[in-house]
Design an enzyme around this catalytic site. Structure first.
Site, PDB file in Angstrom:
ATOM      1  N   ARG A 113       0.802  -1.085   0.101  1.00  0.00           N
ATOM      2  CA  ARG A 113       0.103   0.144   0.075  1.00  0.00           C
ATOM      3  C   ARG A 113       0.830   1.213  -0.008  1.00  0.00           C
ATOM      4  NH1 ARG A 113      -5.223   1.472   3.688  1.00  0.00           N
ATOM      5  NH2 ARG A 113      -6.198   0.150   2.070  1.00  0.00           N
ATOM      6  N   HIS A 140      -7.601   0.830  -6.133  1.00  0.00           N
ATOM      7  CA  HIS A 140      -7.708  -0.132  -5.030  1.00  0.00           C
ATOM      8  C   HIS A 140      -8.236  -1.218  -5.598  1.00  0.00           C
ATOM      9  CE1 HIS A 140      -7.820  -1.239  -0.880  1.00  0.00           C
ATOM     10  NE2 HIS A 140      -8.627  -0.215  -0.575  1.00  0.00           N
ATOM     11  N   ASP A 236     -17.220   7.673  -1.002  1.00  0.00           N
ATOM     12  CA  ASP A 236     -16.206   7.171  -0.529  1.00  0.00           C
ATOM     13  C   ASP A 236     -15.481   8.783   0.148  1.00  0.00           C
ATOM     14  OD1 ASP A 236     -13.369   6.463   0.219  1.00  0.00           O
ATOM     15  OD2 ASP A 236     -12.416   6.599  -1.851  1.00  0.00           O
ATOM     16  N   CYS A 276     -16.314   2.166   1.051  1.00  0.00           N
ATOM     17  CA  CYS A 276     -15.143   1.275   1.339  1.00  0.00           C
ATOM     18  C   CYS A 276     -14.629   1.316   2.511  1.00  0.00           C
ATOM     19  CB  CYS A 276     -13.864   1.609   0.259  1.00  0.00           C
ATOM     20  SG  CYS A 276     -13.288   3.403   0.393  1.00  0.00           S
TER      21      CYS A 276
HETATM   22  N1  NVA Z   1      -9.882   6.910  -1.279  1.00  0.00           N
HETATM   23  C1  NVA Z   1      -9.486   6.482  -0.108  1.00  0.00           C
HETATM   24  C2  NVA Z   1      -9.725   4.762   0.103  1.00  0.00           C
HETATM   25  C3  NVA Z   1      -9.537   4.604   1.636  1.00  0.00           C
HETATM   26  C4  NVA Z   1      -9.678   2.913   1.621  1.00  0.00           C
HETATM   27  C5  NVA Z   1      -8.159   6.730   0.235  1.00  0.00           C
HETATM   28  O1  NVA Z   1      -7.243   6.546  -0.562  1.00  0.00           O
HETATM   29  O2  NVA Z   1      -7.658   7.392   1.292  1.00  0.00           O
HETATM   30  N1   CP Z   2     -11.363   0.320   2.668  1.00  0.00           N
HETATM   31  C1   CP Z   2     -10.017   0.055   3.104  1.00  0.00           C
HETATM   32  O1   CP Z   2      -8.850  -0.175   2.281  1.00  0.00           O
HETATM   33  O2   CP Z   2      -9.632   0.194   4.658  1.00  0.00           O
HETATM   34  P1   CP Z   2      -8.432   0.571   5.294  1.00  0.00           P
HETATM   35  O3   CP Z   2      -7.730   1.636   4.635  1.00  0.00           O
HETATM   36  O4   CP Z   2      -8.688   0.365   6.792  1.00  0.00           O
HETATM   37  O5   CP Z   2      -7.290  -0.525   4.823  1.00  0.00           O
END
Ligand code: NVA
Ligand code: CP
Length: 316
Positions: A113, A140, A236, A276
């Site tokens: 990540r 994602h 989101d 999400c």
């Molecule tokens: N768009 C959000 C998704 C988190 C799971 C982010 O990148 O922070």
């Molecule tokens: N939805 C998701 O990826 O959650 P986290 O950021 O908690 O991993």
């Protein structure tokens, strides 16, 4: 393609984007995710990754991704190794291409990540073990695989022509939903203000896929056009990880892009509401809708575990 061929075809592959998988392969992963979910619910072991180790590199925070990958790996009989980017030499500037080749000598797979999507592509280019994208600024895919599993559970297995309306920032989730949805022939509407529309690069890819599958991609500023008779409403956060400093200006621009009870009335009667998570109640979604009868957000979060186990069992 037979199941055996499908399994052979997936071994050793990277999971960077659903664009790299055929519709058949995605459906196979979803069927496997359903099968693994039943196994888990019935406490039946499925330890196909005994002796295998998965490295988990995190440059951003996580609850769901970290815990579901760690638990998933244990349930498959393997061993998860959490690697905070701050503690790796990578955090002090060791090149990704060196990290990739070194970790390939110890591990059987890596989930990462991070911020730049190109970093994950570079890791995959230099590693000779499967690389799984656990979220970048661009995509994602693990989330969307779990989302598709959740939609199938609530709406039936044929997603052709089903309408999903994503309301809000044209971010990594919007990009991945367009790609994954298009692969299964869905109609994906993205409603965002002009300053925060999704990136053309991913829109073009999704439109190309939709042309092949009979799906549809619509980018609009109009939340009513998007949510009209929608089967799925998706939210989101307005400011993603790494955009915290832009939170105030984003809140102003995205104020109207909220899933609330009024918007719910425009959608199909049996609409499901997805997010999400983590959610910011009162911003992209109201408390009432998030906790309401149409919301499936906790099924969705649970399915991260099952969908990712399908990916791990297939790729490693
Ligand atoms: N768009 C959000 C998704 C988190 C799971 C982010 O990148 O922070
Ligand atoms: N939805 C998701 O990826 O959650 P986290 O950021 O908690 O991993």
């Amino acid at each position: 393609m037979s199941l055996l061929n499908m399994e052979t075809n997936l071994k050793g592959r990277d999971f960077l984007s659903l664009k790299d998988f055929t519709q058949e392969e995605i459906v196979y992963l979803l069927d496997l995710a359903d099968f693994l979910k039943t196994k888990t619910k019935n406490s039946q072991p499925y330890e196909v990754l005994k002796g295998k180790t998965l490295g988990l590199i995190f440059e951003k925070s996580s609850t769901r991704t970290r815990v579901s990958f760690e638990v998933g790996m244990v349930q498959l009989g393997g061993y998860p190794l959490f690697l905070s980017a701050n503690d790796l030499q990578m955090g002090r500037g060791e090149p990704i291409k060196d990290t990739a080749r070194v970790l390939s000598r110890y591990l059987d797979g890596i989930m990462i990540r991070t911020y730049n999507h190109s970093d994950v592509e570079e890791l995959a280019a230099y590693a000779n073990i499967p690389i799984i994208n656990g979220l970048t600024d661009a995509l994602h895919p693990c989330q969307v695989l779990a989302d598709l599993q959740t939609i199938r559970e609530h709406k039936g297995h044929n997603l052709q022509g089903m309408k999903l309306a994503y309301i809000g920032d044209g971010n990594n989730m919007a990009h991945s939903l367009m790609i994954g949805g298009a692969k299964l022939g869905m109609e994906i509407y993205i409603a965002s203000p002009s300053e925060y529309t999704p990136n053309d690069q991913w829109v073009d890819i999704a439109k190309e896929i939709a042309e092949e599958t009979g799906g549809k991609i619509v980018i609009t500023n109009d939340i009513h056009e998007a949510s009209k008779k929608a089967d799925v409403l998706y939210a989101d956060v307005w400011a993603s990880m790494g955009q915290e400093k832009e939170a105030i200006e984003r809140r102003t621009a995205l104020e109207k892009y909220q899933i609330n009870s009024d918007l719910l009335k425009k959608a199909a009667k049996d609409v499901i509401v997805m997010h999400c998570l983590p959610a910011h109640r009162g911003e992209e979604i109201t408390e009432e809708v998030l906790e309401g009868e149409h919301s499936v957000v906790f099924d969705e979060a649970e399915n991260r575990l099952h969908a990712q186990k399908a990916v791990l069992a297939s790729l490693i």
